[in-house]
Design a protein around this motif. Structure first.
Motif, PDB file in Angstrom:
ATOM      1  N   GLU A  11      -6.271 -19.599   0.190  1.00 47.50           N
ATOM      2  CA  GLU A  11      -5.330 -19.221  -0.585  1.00 47.50           C
ATOM      3  C   GLU A  11      -4.218 -20.270  -0.528  1.00 47.50           C
ATOM      4  O   GLU A  11      -3.512 -20.655  -1.600  1.00 47.50           O
ATOM      5  CB  GLU A  11      -4.682 -17.703  -0.653  1.00 47.50           C
ATOM      6  CG  GLU A  11      -5.620 -16.723  -1.176  1.00 47.50           C
ATOM      7  CD  GLU A  11      -5.485 -15.430  -0.607  1.00 47.50           C
ATOM      8  OE1 GLU A  11      -5.690 -15.437   0.681  1.00 47.50           O
ATOM      9  OE2 GLU A  11      -5.181 -14.294  -1.105  1.00 47.50           O
ATOM     10  N   TYR A  71      -1.047 -12.707 -10.224  1.00 46.18           N
ATOM     11  CA  TYR A  71      -2.336 -12.921 -10.043  1.00 46.18           C
ATOM     12  C   TYR A  71      -2.940 -12.589  -8.620  1.00 46.18           C
ATOM     13  O   TYR A  71      -3.956 -11.853  -8.297  1.00 46.18           O
ATOM     14  CB  TYR A  71      -2.824 -14.466 -10.424  1.00 46.18           C
ATOM     15  CG  TYR A  71      -4.368 -14.491 -10.358  1.00 46.18           C
ATOM     16  CD1 TYR A  71      -4.986 -13.970 -11.691  1.00 46.18           C
ATOM     17  CD2 TYR A  71      -5.228 -14.946  -9.571  1.00 46.18           C
ATOM     18  CE1 TYR A  71      -6.474 -13.873 -11.810  1.00 46.18           C
ATOM     19  CE2 TYR A  71      -6.662 -15.063  -9.883  1.00 46.18           C
ATOM     20  CZ  TYR A  71      -7.214 -14.537 -10.815  1.00 46.18           C
ATOM     21  OH  TYR A  71      -8.350 -14.464 -11.157  1.00 46.18           O
ATOM     22  N   ILE A  72      -2.299 -12.863  -7.453  1.00 44.54           N
ATOM     23  CA  ILE A  72      -2.445 -12.565  -6.328  1.00 44.54           C
ATOM     24  C   ILE A  72      -2.218 -11.016  -6.234  1.00 44.54           C
ATOM     25  O   ILE A  72      -3.134 -10.301  -5.425  1.00 44.54           O
ATOM     26  CB  ILE A  72      -1.329 -13.116  -5.225  1.00 44.54           C
ATOM     27  CG1 ILE A  72      -1.822 -14.601  -5.050  1.00 44.54           C
ATOM     28  CG2 ILE A  72      -1.404 -12.496  -3.845  1.00 44.54           C
ATOM     29  CD1 ILE A  72      -0.800 -15.638  -4.231  1.00 44.54           C
ATOM     30  N   ARG A  81     -12.459  -2.679  -4.281  1.00 46.42           N
ATOM     31  CA  ARG A  81     -13.723  -3.223  -3.793  1.00 46.42           C
ATOM     32  C   ARG A  81     -13.803  -2.554  -2.206  1.00 46.42           C
ATOM     33  O   ARG A  81     -15.078  -2.218  -1.911  1.00 46.42           O
ATOM     34  CB  ARG A  81     -13.953  -4.750  -3.678  1.00 46.42           C
ATOM     35  CG  ARG A  81     -13.943  -5.485  -5.090  1.00 46.42           C
ATOM     36  CD  ARG A  81     -15.407  -5.903  -5.332  1.00 46.42           C
ATOM     37  NE  ARG A  81     -15.707  -6.333  -6.609  1.00 46.42           N
ATOM     38  CZ  ARG A  81     -15.075  -7.439  -7.337  1.00 46.42           C
ATOM     39  NH1 ARG A  81     -14.308  -8.095  -6.613  1.00 46.42           N
ATOM     40  NH2 ARG A  81     -15.498  -7.605  -8.412  1.00 46.42           N
ATOM     41  N   THR A  82     -12.802  -2.744  -1.615  1.00 46.24           N
ATOM     42  CA  THR A  82     -13.108  -2.330  -0.267  1.00 46.24           C
ATOM     43  C   THR A  82     -13.048  -0.731  -0.063  1.00 46.24           C
ATOM     44  O   THR A  82     -12.885  -0.294   1.159  1.00 46.24           O
ATOM     45  CB  THR A  82     -12.025  -3.019   0.607  1.00 46.24           C
ATOM     46  OG1 THR A  82     -10.743  -2.701   0.246  1.00 46.24           O
ATOM     47  CG2 THR A  82     -12.354  -4.784   0.542  1.00 46.24           C
ATOM     48  N   ARG A 133       3.459 -16.761 -11.930  1.00 45.15           N
ATOM     49  CA  ARG A 133       1.954 -16.699 -12.437  1.00 45.15           C
ATOM     50  C   ARG A 133       1.082 -16.399 -11.316  1.00 45.15           C
ATOM     51  O   ARG A 133       0.244 -15.296 -11.244  1.00 45.15           O
ATOM     52  CB  ARG A 133       1.471 -17.816 -13.366  1.00 45.15           C
ATOM     53  CG  ARG A 133       0.016 -17.862 -13.471  1.00 45.15           C
ATOM     54  CD  ARG A 133      -0.310 -19.089 -14.192  1.00 45.15           C
ATOM     55  NE  ARG A 133      -1.819 -19.468 -14.460  1.00 45.15           N
ATOM     56  CZ  ARG A 133      -2.648 -19.751 -13.646  1.00 45.15           C
ATOM     57  NH1 ARG A 133      -2.455 -19.986 -12.297  1.00 45.15           N
ATOM     58  NH2 ARG A 133      -4.029 -19.929 -14.205  1.00 45.15           N
ATOM     59  N   ASP A 134       1.276 -17.130 -10.217  1.00 39.41           N
ATOM     60  CA  ASP A 134       0.374 -16.794  -9.027  1.00 39.41           C
ATOM     61  C   ASP A 134       0.874 -15.482  -8.443  1.00 39.41           C
ATOM     62  O   ASP A 134      -0.001 -14.685  -7.824  1.00 39.41           O
ATOM     63  CB  ASP A 134       0.929 -17.991  -7.909  1.00 39.41           C
ATOM     64  CG  ASP A 134      -0.023 -19.534  -8.441  1.00 39.41           C
ATOM     65  OD1 ASP A 134      -0.563 -19.418  -9.366  1.00 39.41           O
ATOM     66  OD2 ASP A 134       0.178 -20.346  -7.470  1.00 39.41           O
ATOM     67  N   LEU A 189      -7.672  -5.626  -6.893  1.00 35.75           N
ATOM     68  CA  LEU A 189      -9.170  -5.703  -7.151  1.00 35.75           C
ATOM     69  C   LEU A 189      -9.799  -5.340  -5.613  1.00 35.75           C
ATOM     70  O   LEU A 189     -10.837  -4.986  -5.502  1.00 35.75           O
ATOM     71  CB  LEU A 189      -9.651  -7.070  -7.656  1.00 35.75           C
ATOM     72  CG  LEU A 189     -10.821  -7.060  -8.432  1.00 35.75           C
ATOM     73  CD1 LEU A 189     -10.835  -6.232  -9.495  1.00 35.75           C
ATOM     74  CD2 LEU A 189     -11.078  -8.561  -8.642  1.00 35.75           C
ATOM     75  N   ARG A 190      -9.246  -6.027  -4.816  1.00 37.76           N
ATOM     76  CA  ARG A 190      -9.662  -6.109  -3.428  1.00 37.76           C
ATOM     77  C   ARG A 190      -9.583  -4.956  -2.837  1.00 37.76           C
ATOM     78  O   ARG A 190     -10.594  -4.132  -2.036  1.00 37.76           O
ATOM     79  CB  ARG A 190      -9.083  -7.154  -2.425  1.00 37.76           C
ATOM     80  CG  ARG A 190      -9.479  -7.130  -0.842  1.00 37.76           C
ATOM     81  CD  ARG A 190      -8.572  -7.846  -0.045  1.00 37.76           C
ATOM     82  NE  ARG A 190      -8.415  -9.257  -0.369  1.00 37.76           N
ATOM     83  CZ  ARG A 190      -7.492  -9.998  -0.452  1.00 37.76           C
ATOM     84  NH1 ARG A 190      -6.214  -9.362  -0.486  1.00 37.76           N
ATOM     85  NH2 ARG A 190      -7.252 -11.171  -0.616  1.00 37.76           N
ATOM     86  N   PHE A 230      -5.553  -9.514  -7.667  1.00 34.00           N
ATOM     87  CA  PHE A 230      -6.600  -9.755  -6.905  1.00 34.00           C
ATOM     88  C   PHE A 230      -6.504  -8.776  -5.614  1.00 34.00           C
ATOM     89  O   PHE A 230      -7.505  -8.402  -5.037  1.00 34.00           O
ATOM     90  CB  PHE A 230      -6.801 -11.216  -6.295  1.00 34.00           C
ATOM     91  CG  PHE A 230      -8.076 -11.451  -5.983  1.00 34.00           C
ATOM     92  CD1 PHE A 230      -9.219 -11.643  -7.001  1.00 34.00           C
ATOM     93  CD2 PHE A 230      -8.207 -11.800  -4.587  1.00 34.00           C
ATOM     94  CE1 PHE A 230     -10.245 -12.026  -6.508  1.00 34.00           C
ATOM     95  CE2 PHE A 230      -9.515 -12.099  -4.215  1.00 34.00           C
ATOM     96  CZ  PHE A 230     -10.605 -12.299  -4.968  1.00 34.00           C
TER      97      PHE A 230
END
Lengths: 301, 307
Positions: free
Chosen positions: A138, A10-11, A21-22, A6-7, A17-18, A14
């Motif tokens: 993290e 999710y990482i 964004r960047t 799961r982690d 997503l990062r 993310f």
């Protein structure tokens, strides 16, 4: 185990997503498009040159837009020789000659260039976070292995998306700047190359990530990554040369299976034979990634 | 009494030949307390925090966190929050996204993470900046976001390394209230150079210098609140220490002529009340006025005395 998976997912999420964004994802896509666009344009220019020579030989008017003389080019020796030099096996030449010509250029250049790009990207995965200690947030909540695998997974998906997107460039060049290029066949062949190029990228991404784990200086990680990829190509060329010469058979049989290029030739296969090599490359990428992990796992952050 | 944190014989140095940054350090923090960690610059406070949080590996010694042994992110998932002193937050995320990410990694579901994020942002007065990117925030605000990450969910142990650093007085006061609300719900470790701040919020103190434990105990013990009284008295010409010592031989007196402070150290807190009547009478008989009377030392003077 469930939390671990799961982690990791999710990482990875993310990380994507990062990257959005960047704008690193945008940058990655632009780089892929520029390379595939440049490659397609380069291929177009070569075809045009071949067509001009052929037109002169046949004493017919030269073509303004390349592509119209492909059927004739395929029967010519010099074009045959060029394609032979691009494919790793002489038995694949006849098959390669049946493919839309830009797809061959696209695949050939990608196989060589992508390792350098993805290795540099991999080198930026962990090192900057060690430097600014942002990964402390993290690592209070999840394991170091999950962090590494999560970022590896996230970046792999971005590279997969980039590889898919890169198909657009040869399509545009073939459709709008050449004539008589079969659109659907080009799309199909390019799509069939996507999973191969994606899997091919993974061990080199893993190279970069492994190096990114052992230093907090991102530039050093980048240089080491480039050196590693260059080194692997040089080593491969060395082994190939001596294999042909019949030298060092033991050394070649021991070392060759550990470099990705050894499996790269199988990725040219038009049948499903490449799947086994693909699986080995995936396994190899995880092993490569883990080479930097023992140091990272014990590292003071 | 159950301990939230138990450290035994901890040693740490960064290089093989380098000096010991933490040396034979042992301490404990009772469960439910607000514990202040005090020490000069370079005393080893941040290293101690990093060792507890698993960022650094000790050369030897043991750390027992919440009875689960040394730091393990899986065993302590959601039970421990840390505000590292010098770790950057990736500024390209919004405050909300960053905290939600942290909350999910703590094991919360997406919905729980959203609720916890809003609560944590509310606690540090940043709800209205939730959708701002972290790099658009001031240093103090970033510090508050980092503090919010440490307070996410319901942690049983929170380690805050210099949480007040860079905060304006209003925000510092607000954060102090947040920390005080934590009392009884879990254990809080706060390191700070602001001793008056620690004096106000802490009930347990650890004093560290050169990587070694100087003293640990309740704030009352360290400030000698049970046995020491400081009398500020008017100017006089008599040997006041001799006069009072004659009547109270078990007590120790010292007089700072410059500050006109008479320090009394009683053998036990039981004798303080009766002795104050005696002292009052002697001072009155000698026409010496009592201008102020303070039980115990200030934390600052107590710490300065020890370091």
């Amino acid at each position: 185990m469930m939390y671990s998976v799961r982690d990791t997912i999710y990482i990875a999420y993310f990380h994507i997503l990062r990257s959005i964004r960047t704008r690193t994802m945008l940058f990655l896509f632009i780089v892929y498009l520029l390379i595939s666009g440049g490659t397609a344009w380069f291929g177009r220019a070569i075809i045009h040159e071949f067509e001009k020579q052929t037109a002169d030989t046949l004493m017919v008017p030269q073509t303004e837009t390349p592509g119209a003389m492909m059927e004739i080019l395929r029967t010519q020796d010099n074009f045959h020789r060029m394609i032979s030099s691009m494919v790793p096996d002489i038995e694949l030449v006849e098959w390669a000659l049946t493919l839309p010509v830009l797809t061959i250029f696209h695949y050939w250049i990608s196989l060589f260039v992508l390792p350098f790009i993805v290795a540099i990207i991999g080198a930026e995965m962990i090192a900057p976070s060690i430097k600014d200690r942002s990964l402390r947030y993290e690592l209070l909540r999840t394991g170091r292995l999950e962090l590494v695998m999560g970022r590896f997974l996230g970046q792999s998906l971005l590279i997969g998306a980039g590889t898919l997107l890169a198909c657009i460039a040869p399509l545009i060049v073939g459709n709008f700047f050449m004539v008589q290029q079969p659109l659907f066949e080009t799309v199909w062949v390019l799509l069939s190359f996507v999973p191969k190029l994606f899997i091919w990228s993974l061990p080199f991404l893993a190279f970069g990530i492994a190096l990114s784990m052992i230093t907090q200086v991102t530039n050093l990680a980048r240089i080491l990554a480039l050196a590693s990829v260059s080194g692997s190509w040089i080593l491969y060329a060395f082994l190939l040369y001596h294999e042909e010469q019949g030298d060092y058979p033991l050394l070649i049989s021991v070392v060759s299976p550990f470099i990705p290029q050894y499996y790269g030739t199988a990725l040219w296969s038009p049948s499903w034979d490449w799947i086994l090599s693909g699986c080995i490359l995936i396994t190899m990428s995880i092993v490569y990634c883990m080479t930097g992990y023992p140091l990272f796992a014990r590292r003071n952050l | 009494m159950r301990n939230a944190l138990q450290v035994e014989g901890l040693n740490k140095r960064y290089t093989r030949a380098g000096p010991w940054v933490i040396q034979n350090f042992s301490c404990h923090v009772p469960y439910g307390s607000i514990c202040g960690i005090i020490g000069p610059n370079g005393a080893g406070k941040t290293t101690l925090y990093s060792l507890i949080s698993g960022f650094l590996r000790p050369n030897s010694g043991s750390i027992n966190i919440l009875g689960e042994g040394s730091f393990d992110p899986w065993k302590l998932r959601g039970k421990m929050g840390v505000l590292p002193q010098d770790a950057e937050i990736d500024g390209r995320h919004t405050c909300f996204d960053f905290l939600q990410y942290m909350a999910v990694l703590q094991g919360m579901s997406s919905q729980q993470a959203k609720r916890a994020t809003n609560q944590a942002l509310g606690a540090v007065n940043l709800l209205e900046r939730a959708q701002d990117k972290v790099f658009n925030l001031s240093h103090g605000m970033r510090r508050r976001v980092a503090t919010a990450s440490a307070l996410l969910g319901k942690p049983q142990l929170v380690l805050l390394d210099e949480p007040m650093a860079g905060l304006d007085p209003v925000q510092a006061s607000s954060l102090r209230d947040v920390l005080l609300q934590f009392r009884g719900k879990g254990t809080l470790l706060v390191s700070s150079h602001n001793l008056s701040e620690l004096e106000r919020i802490c009930d347990w103190l650890i004093i560290i210098e050169n990587g070694q434990l100087v003293q640990q105990g309740t704030v009352k013990d360290i400030m000698k609140g049970e046995t020491q009284v400081q009398w500020t008295i008017s100017d006089h010409s008599v040997d006041i220490c001799a006069l009072i010592s004659a009547k109270l031989p078990n007590h120790i007196f010292s007089y700072d002529k410059k500050q006109r402070i008479l320090k009394q150290e009683a053998p036990s807190h039981n004798t303080l009340d009766s002795s104050s009547l005696v002292i009052g009478k002697i001072l009155s008989d000698n026409n010496i006025a009592i201008q102020a009377c303070h039980r115990g030392m200030t934390l600052e003077s107590s710490v300065l005395e020890k370091l």
